[in-house]
Design a protein around this motif. Structure first.
Motif, short mmCIF file in Angstrom:
data_model
loop_
_atom_site.label_atom_id
_atom_site.label_comp_id
_atom_site.label_asym_id
_atom_site.label_seq_id
_atom_site.Cartn_x
_atom_site.Cartn_y
_atom_site.Cartn_z
N GLU A 112 0.84 -1.20 0.00
CA GLU A 112 0.00 0.00 0.00
C GLU A 112 0.87 1.25 0.00
OE1 GLU A 112 -3.75 -1.67 2.62
OE2 GLU A 112 -1.87 -1.20 3.64
N SER A 113 0.39 2.29 -0.60
CA SER A 113 1.16 3.53 -0.74
C SER A 113 0.97 4.41 0.50
CB SER A 113 0.72 4.29 -1.99
OG SER A 113 1.53 5.43 -2.17
N VAL A 114 1.41 3.90 1.64
CA VAL A 114 1.31 4.64 2.91
C VAL A 114 2.61 4.43 3.69
CG1 VAL A 114 -1.21 4.55 3.11
CG2 VAL A 114 0.17 2.66 4.00
N ALA A 115 2.95 5.42 4.53
CA ALA A 115 4.10 5.27 5.42
C ALA A 115 3.75 4.25 6.51
CB ALA A 115 4.45 6.61 6.03
N TRP A 116 4.77 3.56 7.03
CA TRP A 116 4.52 2.47 7.97
C TRP A 116 5.65 2.39 8.98
CZ3 TRP A 116 7.84 -1.92 7.79
CH2 TRP A 116 8.78 -1.89 6.75
N ARG A 117 5.38 1.65 10.07
CA ARG A 117 6.40 1.40 11.08
C ARG A 117 6.47 -0.10 11.33
NH1 ARG A 117 2.21 3.66 14.17
NH2 ARG A 117 3.19 5.71 14.24
N ASP A 118 7.60 -0.56 11.79
CA ASP A 118 7.78 -1.97 12.11
C ASP A 118 6.91 -2.36 13.30
OD1 ASP A 118 9.40 -4.30 13.58
OD2 ASP A 118 9.94 -4.29 11.45
N THR A 119 6.44 -3.61 13.30
CA THR A 119 5.58 -4.06 14.40
C THR A 119 6.33 -4.11 15.73
OG1 THR A 119 6.06 -6.35 13.80
CG2 THR A 119 4.03 -5.37 12.93
N THR A 180 -3.77 7.78 36.48
CA THR A 180 -3.06 6.53 36.73
C THR A 180 -4.01 5.37 36.51
OG1 THR A 180 -1.62 7.58 38.35
CG2 THR A 180 -1.77 5.19 38.42
N ARG A 181 -3.55 4.38 35.76
CA ARG A 181 -4.37 3.23 35.45
C ARG A 181 -3.58 1.95 35.75
NH1 ARG A 181 -8.59 5.61 32.46
NH2 ARG A 181 -9.52 3.60 31.95
N THR A 182 -4.34 0.87 35.97
CA THR A 182 -3.75 -0.42 36.30
C THR A 182 -4.22 -1.45 35.30
OG1 THR A 182 -3.82 0.16 38.65
CG2 THR A 182 -3.49 -2.16 38.12
N ALA A 183 -3.32 -2.32 34.86
CA ALA A 183 -3.68 -3.35 33.89
C ALA A 183 -4.85 -4.18 34.42
CB ALA A 183 -2.49 -4.25 33.61
N GLY A 184 -5.81 -4.46 33.54
CA GLY A 184 -6.98 -5.23 33.95
C GLY A 184 -7.45 -6.15 32.83
N ARG A 185 -8.45 -6.94 33.16
CA ARG A 185 -9.04 -7.85 32.19
C ARG A 185 -10.27 -7.21 31.56
NH1 ARG A 185 -8.98 -13.45 35.78
NH2 ARG A 185 -6.70 -13.59 36.05
N ALA A 186 -10.77 -7.83 30.48
CA ALA A 186 -11.97 -7.32 29.80
C ALA A 186 -13.10 -7.17 30.81
CB ALA A 186 -12.37 -8.29 28.69
N PRO A 187 -13.88 -6.09 30.75
CA PRO A 187 -13.87 -5.09 29.67
C PRO A 187 -12.86 -3.96 29.86
CG PRO A 187 -15.61 -4.56 31.21
CD PRO A 187 -14.96 -5.83 31.72
N TRP A 188 -11.95 -4.09 30.84
CA TRP A 188 -11.02 -3.00 31.15
C TRP A 188 -9.72 -3.19 30.37
CZ3 TRP A 188 -13.48 0.76 33.45
CH2 TRP A 188 -14.62 0.45 34.19
N ILE A 189 -9.86 -3.31 29.04
CA ILE A 189 -8.68 -3.59 28.22
C ILE A 189 -7.76 -2.37 28.12
CG2 ILE A 189 -9.81 -5.39 26.89
CD1 ILE A 189 -10.29 -3.36 24.67
N ALA A 383 -12.01 -4.89 18.22
CA ALA A 383 -11.98 -5.34 19.61
C ALA A 383 -10.74 -6.15 19.93
CB ALA A 383 -13.23 -6.18 19.92
N ASP A 384 -10.09 -6.67 18.91
CA ASP A 384 -8.85 -7.42 19.08
C ASP A 384 -7.69 -6.44 19.08
OD1 ASP A 384 -6.52 -8.92 18.77
OD2 ASP A 384 -7.51 -10.46 17.57
N ALA A 385 -7.05 -6.27 20.24
CA ALA A 385 -5.97 -5.28 20.36
C ALA A 385 -4.81 -5.57 19.41
CB ALA A 385 -5.48 -5.23 21.81
N ALA A 386 -4.50 -6.85 19.22
CA ALA A 386 -3.39 -7.20 18.35
C ALA A 386 -3.69 -6.81 16.90
CB ALA A 386 -3.10 -8.69 18.45
N ALA A 387 -4.92 -7.04 16.47
CA ALA A 387 -5.30 -6.68 15.10
C ALA A 387 -5.29 -5.17 14.92
CB ALA A 387 -6.70 -7.23 14.79
N THR A 393 0.22 0.11 12.63
CA THR A 393 1.63 0.11 12.26
C THR A 393 1.80 0.03 10.74
OG1 THR A 393 1.73 -2.30 12.58
CG2 THR A 393 2.42 -0.92 14.42
N ARG A 394 0.89 -0.61 10.06
CA ARG A 394 1.01 -0.69 8.60
C ARG A 394 0.62 0.62 7.93
NH1 ARG A 394 -3.36 -5.01 6.49
NH2 ARG A 394 -3.33 -3.83 4.54
#
Length: 411
Positions: A112-119, A180-189, A383-387, A393-394
């Motif tokens: 694709e004709s867009v600037a990108w960064r490495d994952t 300040t926030r603390t890591a949590g599980r869904a729905p607190w992603i 909803a998928d953070a990895a996706a 990044t792309r």
């Protein structure tokens, strides 16, 4: 007969005395409340967004800076956009989650004709970028500016103000409100709300000097009822009004509730100086009552902004429901505590494609022609953070602030 007349006389005198006491008490209460705290205190009229236009110059400046491949350790994208004007004319831009590293020119690995960064590009929880008085982005402060308080905890900067170092001092510092926030599980992603803090940065060097906790919410059992303050701040008279909210949207509710606190101007860094609106009065401690939100069609997004136009307070936020993915709407009030009227007719700022959402509208400054400059953040809608991370990044343009200028006017 004389006894009846005397009784009537005594009863009438008592009523007059009671009325006098009530009027005196009302006068005291009204005197204690600044004009800005009273509904209709002065000339207050309804406001709505009359017109708006994209601001390609400011949006383009962040594109230029983020795409500059001559630097390898600076800002290339982020959200949670806030800003504060410094005494020397510079503008300090504050961001929450931020990508550093290097941006590669097109095409991206998908052709694709867009600037990108490495994952593998590093992500930090907060950053700050300095803009010159002429409007050119010049440097990224060493990131993160505000270090994590503990493992699985982080800080997001929100509203900021330039204040005297201490009341009456000629020396100025920057006070930055932090969530300040603390890591949590869904729905607190996106993390569990934990506390509101205030950081102090030196001037002109912008060196972090210290962080003070203003309101700790860790003891509130239900995370959806925890209130973090600082999404926006408004100066009026002798007070700075600091707005905050719950993160009910993270718990799959249509809208969040807005709250307000006040601090004597110049004293954001003093926890004991903060007062919170409890629905009837300002209290240093005790119950905090929402000023806007019904859990359905009225309320705010997880971040919103408030400005003062004349004597009218205007709140800009993402709309309720699915419209909140694309549409900014507004409320207005004659007092920082409300009642808030609206929502008024919204508008949908430009988005790069159908797979992204807008959020966190923030007012920054007034243009020379009286128009208000508003930023909004953009992120991939997944909803998928990895996706979502893969998509931003792309195409690096999907995780940067965009800007519009708008004019407020009576409807």
């Amino acid at each position: 007969m004389p006894d009846d007349a005397g009784a009537r006389q005594r009863t009438g005198a008592g009523a007059v005395l009671i009325l006098a006491l009530v009027l005196a008490l009302a006068a005291v209460l009204l005197t204690a409340l600044p004009d800005d705290d009273r509904e209709g205190g002065g000339a207050c009229t309804a406001r709505t967004v009359r017109d708006w236009d994209p601001d390609p110059a400011l949006t383009g400046e962040f594109t230029r800076y983020g795409d500059d491949a001559t630097r390898t350790d600076d800002w290339t994208g982020g959200d949670g956009t806030h800003s504060v004007r410094l005494p020397d004319g510079r503008l300090l831009w504050l961001f929450s989650d931020t990508y550093l590293g290097q941006v590669h020119p097109p095409p991206n690995p998908a052709g694709e004709s867009v600037a990108w960064r490495d994952t593998a590009t590093p992500l930090v929880r907060n950053s700050a970028v300095v803009m010159s008085s002429s409007g050119r982005l010049e440097a990224t402060l060493p990131a993160p500016v505000f270090p994590d308080p503990a493992p699985q905890h982080w800080r997001w900067p929100v509203a900021a103000r330039v204040e005297p170092r201490s009341p009456g001092s000629d020396e100025k510092v920057v006070r930055v409100l932090l969530w300040t926030r603390t890591a949590g599980r869904a729905p607190w992603i996106y993390g569990v709300p934990t506390s509101t803090e205030v950081a102090t940065l030196s001037l002109p060097g912008l060196r972090l000097e210290g962080i003070t906790t203003v309101l700790d919410q860790a003891s509130v059992a239900d995370p959806a009822r925890r209130v973090l303050f600082g999404t926006t701040a408004v100066d009026a008279g002798e007070w700075t009004y600091v707005y905050g909210g719950t993160d009910a949207q993270a718990a799959s509710r249509p809208t969040s509730h807005a709250y307000v606190a006040r601090v004597p101007r110049g004293r954001l860094g003093e926890p004991g100086a903060w007062e919170y609106w409890d629905g009837a009065r300002w209290e240093v401690r005790g119950r905090r009552a929402p000023v806007l939100g019904n859990g359905a069609d009225k309320g705010v997004g997880s971040a919103f902004t408030v400005v003062r136009d004349g004597r009218t307070y205007v709140l800009l936020t993402m709309a309720a429901g699915t419209a909140g993915l694309t549409t900014v709407t507004a409320y207005w009030a004659c007092s920082p505590t409300g009642p808030w009227h609206g929502p008024t007719k919204g508008f949908s700022p430009p988005l790069p494609n159908s797979g992204v959402a807008a959020y966190n509208p923030q007012a920054h400054r007034t243009a020379d022609d009286g128009r208000l400059v508003l930023s909004y953040d953009v992120n991939w809608l997944d909803a998928d953070a990895a996706a979502a991370q893969l998509n931003i990044t792309r195409d690096v343009s999907l995780y940067r602030p965009r800007f519009v200028s708008l004019r407020l006017a009576p409807p």
